[in-house]
Motif scaffolding. Structure first.
Motif, mmCIF file in Angstrom:
data_model
loop_
_atom_site.group_PDB
_atom_site.id
_atom_site.type_symbol
_atom_site.label_atom_id
_atom_site.label_comp_id
_atom_site.label_asym_id
_atom_site.label_seq_id
_atom_site.Cartn_x
_atom_site.Cartn_y
_atom_site.Cartn_z
ATOM 1 N N ILE A 386 0.846 -1.209 0.000
ATOM 2 C CA ILE A 386 0.000 0.000 0.000
ATOM 3 C C ILE A 386 0.872 1.247 0.000
ATOM 4 C CG2 ILE A 386 -1.707 1.324 1.319
ATOM 5 C CD1 ILE A 386 -2.918 -1.250 2.292
ATOM 6 N N ARG A 387 1.899 1.234 0.829
ATOM 7 C CA ARG A 387 2.789 2.403 0.902
ATOM 8 C C ARG A 387 3.403 2.719 -0.441
ATOM 9 N NH1 ARG A 387 6.112 0.652 5.991
ATOM 10 N NH2 ARG A 387 4.654 1.248 7.620
ATOM 11 N N GLU A 388 3.894 1.685 -1.122
ATOM 12 C CA GLU A 388 4.508 1.914 -2.430
ATOM 13 C C GLU A 388 3.513 2.518 -3.407
ATOM 14 O OE1 GLU A 388 6.417 -1.773 -3.680
ATOM 15 O OE2 GLU A 388 7.624 -1.574 -1.850
ATOM 16 N N ALA A 389 2.303 1.958 -3.404
ATOM 17 C CA ALA A 389 1.281 2.466 -4.325
ATOM 18 C C ALA A 389 0.934 3.909 -3.985
ATOM 19 C CB ALA A 389 0.038 1.583 -4.264
ATOM 20 N N LEU A 390 0.792 4.189 -2.683
ATOM 21 C CA LEU A 390 0.419 5.548 -2.279
ATOM 22 C C LEU A 390 1.527 6.538 -2.631
ATOM 23 C CD1 LEU A 390 -1.365 5.148 1.184
ATOM 24 C CD2 LEU A 390 -2.388 5.373 -1.079
ATOM 25 N N LYS A 391 2.758 6.096 -2.453
ATOM 26 C CA LYS A 391 3.891 6.968 -2.749
ATOM 27 C C LYS A 391 3.878 7.354 -4.228
ATOM 28 C CE LYS A 391 8.880 7.171 -2.111
ATOM 29 N NZ LYS A 391 10.058 6.454 -1.617
ATOM 30 N N GLN A 392 3.653 6.356 -5.063
ATOM 31 C CA GLN A 392 3.618 6.602 -6.500
ATOM 32 C C GLN A 392 2.446 7.523 -6.853
ATOM 33 O OE1 GLN A 392 2.215 3.420 -8.832
ATOM 34 N NE2 GLN A 392 2.690 4.458 -10.767
ATOM 35 N N ARG A 393 1.277 7.220 -6.303
ATOM 36 C CA ARG A 393 0.096 8.024 -6.606
ATOM 37 C C ARG A 393 0.265 9.464 -6.135
ATOM 38 N NH1 ARG A 393 -4.733 3.867 -4.780
ATOM 39 N NH2 ARG A 393 -4.037 2.153 -6.104
#
Lengths: 485, 485
Positions: A386-393
């Protein structure tokens, strides 16, 4: 009497396997009195051909209904509604008259009137859902959750799931929280200092009931989580809003007469401000000086991806003054309804007694499933994903926001899952939100986070926890366009 | 650095598969900081031989931890703690001082002090558990429950489980209750008149909050369910106990000033009396005359096996005066925490708003699993099985009670799952219960069901929902013996 095959119909809206749908259709026919005892069902071949399903599917449904005593079989002559099948009631309920109760008088306390419902239930069907706090199915670890749920449903765990715990929690979940979750926030707590709640909402509600009375004063952040304001208004205590700045709640602005201070130091809700360490110490100092308690709502600490999370206020508290509210709604999913309270034993004892009176305990199966998911390491893997996805978004959001000249009012230090936005003075984000909805864009107007009658109308929140990165640029473009026109 | 294989240990108390235990042991080692980044794990062969498990089990655990990023593998040189593995916090929490908060002052409202805890948590380990209201694992349809839970965990239902419903319920469960459960009690209700609650306890609590204030009067049965009395005392309304007779609550004894009447007409709790139809009509009449509402707690209507259940009070109510409380705790299991309220739309609207503020909604997965279990007909089959078992046990109870000359004070018309017993005057069933516990016999002393300071001490309840029929004669013999000596 044979039941005509024509009365069978599988709705395309139905859920579940075909077998389950057939089984359910027949059970409902019997329960509603449409199918009577002794009536013959169509042959499995006929029904299968009528419904366009394989014969084995119908046979399995019939076999299951046989086992449940809804049907009997008479050798080769087929299946019949069993004489032991449940019957609809023999008495006819009386016709309902006009209600004569005067509900205006009969209702002693009203709870309606809050403004919780500003997100459409069908948000997932929108193309650009900048909603906050919902799950992204593409990120969730569905298969491992399912495995953990299955394990929790196993024979060994059966009594843990079914028993009335009275006022107790699942010891495995409490132990995991004490040994593995809280230490990551610097919090050391014994099991007697932890209570599992039905989500963070329930934790805040319980804390308010115990700590506040009509004669006490609650200091809240302004703006703040609107549901907290509702909880406090229902408790009838005095509520003092304290304006937040870019570092969150200002300790020096908290009035002397405050009994309980509600704060969100990790990510101020909704501005996302992160309270610096010095201010955390000052806040504790201030609370000590006026002998107030602090309720720390740490609702998304796992969503820190820009910088390591700082210690919770609770971890700096040597007085026992801080009550900590944790939640699995953001990191697992909100429908789980699982959160927890950490506080002094005297407080948790009262909280436990109140919870027992209100609802006994969160369902055993939910607690055990979460305990497995956490302890097998799936939770950490999920959080990382989730963190990786949120960081990218977030990076995509930032680029799009900059490109269109939108103004960010707050965005936190550690990450999180939303931007707090400020529209030009005089804009009404409520109106804009309605316009955007027609273009399949969901934004959250910000006025309901503010206290009092003069709520500013030019703030809004953009969540990015449920929108794919690829749709963000288009979505932000539409928002910018709506504000321009 | 290699991690010594000696530090690995499988406790015989552990639950879950061996693979899960190994996975959990390693994840916990990493999370607690015992295993550091880059450290090498024992080879799967070594660890397998050390733990006495098959090598494939260890390999599967390692593979799963690899997928979760706790471990990395470096070709043939083995498994290592991953650099991406979660880290314990880098800051050291401060030493806790003496708590300086004065909790006597800080707690605004106390909720402790009730007497809910009179059943030992480990009742299942007693040989003769005449406890009430727990599940009998030998009767429950574990495998179908598991299948329904699995179905509810399927991809199709995913959003129903994970989403924040705000104040809504699972529409499938509500529909089943409206169409299939309530009609069996003669009740016709629309979905807007139904609210899912976290068990019957939660339903009673919600009703009390909405209908009662400090200026209102609640009439309760005496004796009655003690947790109800606690709920009412916490709501600070005036509580008037009304003595029950062998037909339950006496309408003519209800004081004129009553605002809300709490009653258990199907099986009076704890005396098990069933209210005859004529009295039900008289009760409705009385409520109309004094303009009072009625909260009908129908907590075990499915447990009718001696005679068909009579229509619920709610089904006779043309005024909208009756609020109906239903529960799945007795028929499914209490750990499920699932019940419901049925009442006029004006009432349900307030109940829904209050529930949203307190806990939002019961977890989605629980609701959906129950909806499947009910709609596939498993519930009815289960109820039939439970009824048969209870009928048999009840006959054995009756024979044993008669043989030993014990005195039944109430046993209901329709069945149920308990006898309400009267010991000779001057006996103290609390003392006897303690004595019997030492002989592995559990009975429930009856004093806490009574109102006021002069609670009679010579009543007790014998539940037979969790004791096998074969043990009943011996158990009753021991009880009789204890009362004789």
């Amino acid at each position: 009497m044979a039941i005509s095959v024509e009365t069978f119909f599988l709705s395309p809206d139905n859920q579940g396997t075909l077998q389950a749908q057939i089984q359910q259709m027949i059970a409902e026919g019997i329960l509603s009195g449409r199918f009577r005892k002794g009536e013959k069902l169509p042959s499995s071949r006929r029904l299968a051909s009528h419904l366009g399903v394989s014969r084995i599917t119908v046979t399995l449904a019939y076999t299951e209904l046989l086992a449940n005593d809804y049907l009997t079989s008479r050798g080769r002559s087929g299946y019949f509604v069993s004489n032991n099948a449940p019957v609809p009631p023999s008495f006819t309920p009386p016709q309902k008259g006009e209600e004569t109760v005067d509900w205006t008088r009969a209702i002693g306390r009203r709870f309606t009137g809050g403004n919780m419902m500003n997100k459409p239930h069908d948000w997932a069907s929108y193309r650009y859902p900048f909603v906050y706090g919902q799950t992204d199915p593409s990120l969730f670890d569905h298969s491992n959750w399912r495995l953990c749920a299955l394990q929790a449903l196993g024979q060994k765990d059966f009594s843990a799931l079914t028993a009335d715990y009275y006022d107790q929690d699942d010891p495995r979940l409490v132990e995991f929280i004490a040994r593995n979750t809280l230490p990551r926030r610097g919090i050391i707590a014994r099991p007697e200092e932890i209570l599992i709640t039905l989500g963070a909402q329930n934790a805040l509600w319980i804390a308010a009931q115990i700590l506040l009375t009509q004669r006490r004063v609650a200091a809240i952040e302004d703006p703040c989580y609107y549901a907290l304001r509702e909880i406090l208004e229902q408790s009838r205590c005095h509520v003092t809003p304290v304006p937040v700045d870019r570092d969150g709640l200002r300790p020096d602005a908290i009035p002397d007469e405050s009994d309980v201070i509600f704060t969100t130091p990790s990510h101020q809700c909704p501005t996302t401000a992160t309270m610096p360490m010095a201010r955390r110490h000052a806040l504790l100092e201030r609370a000590r000086d006026i002998d107030a308690l602090i309720v720390e709502d740490d609702y998304e600490f796992e969503m820190s991806f820009l910088d390591a999370p700082s210690p919770a206020l609770k971890s700096l508290d040597t007085d026992g003054r801080v009550i900590y509210v944790g939640s699995f709604s953001k990191s697992l999913f909100p429908g789980l309804r699982l959160g927890y309270l950490v506080g002094s034993e005297s407080f948790i004892r009262e909280a436990r007694a109140l919870r027992a009176s209100v609802l006994r305990h969160p369902p055993g199966h939910i607690q055990r499933t979460a305990a497995y998911f956490l302890s097998l390491g799936h939770y950490d893997a999920l959080i990382r994903r989730i963190r990786e996805a949120l960081k990218q978004r977030r990076a995509v959001m930032q680029t799009a926001i900059d490109a269109h000249g939108l103004r960010v009012s707050g965005k936190g230090v550690f990450g999180g899952s939303s931007f707090w936005m400020q529209a030009p003075d005089g804009s009404n984000t409520d109106d804009i939100a309605t316009q955007l909805r027609a273009q399949s864009v969901l934004i959250e107007p910000g006025h309901h986070f503010f206290h009092g009658p003069d709520q500013p109308t030019n703030f809004y929140r953009l969540g990015y926890s449920s929108i794919p990165a690829t749709r963000i640029p288009d979505g932000v473009a539409r928002i910018a366009e709506a504000f321009r026109s």
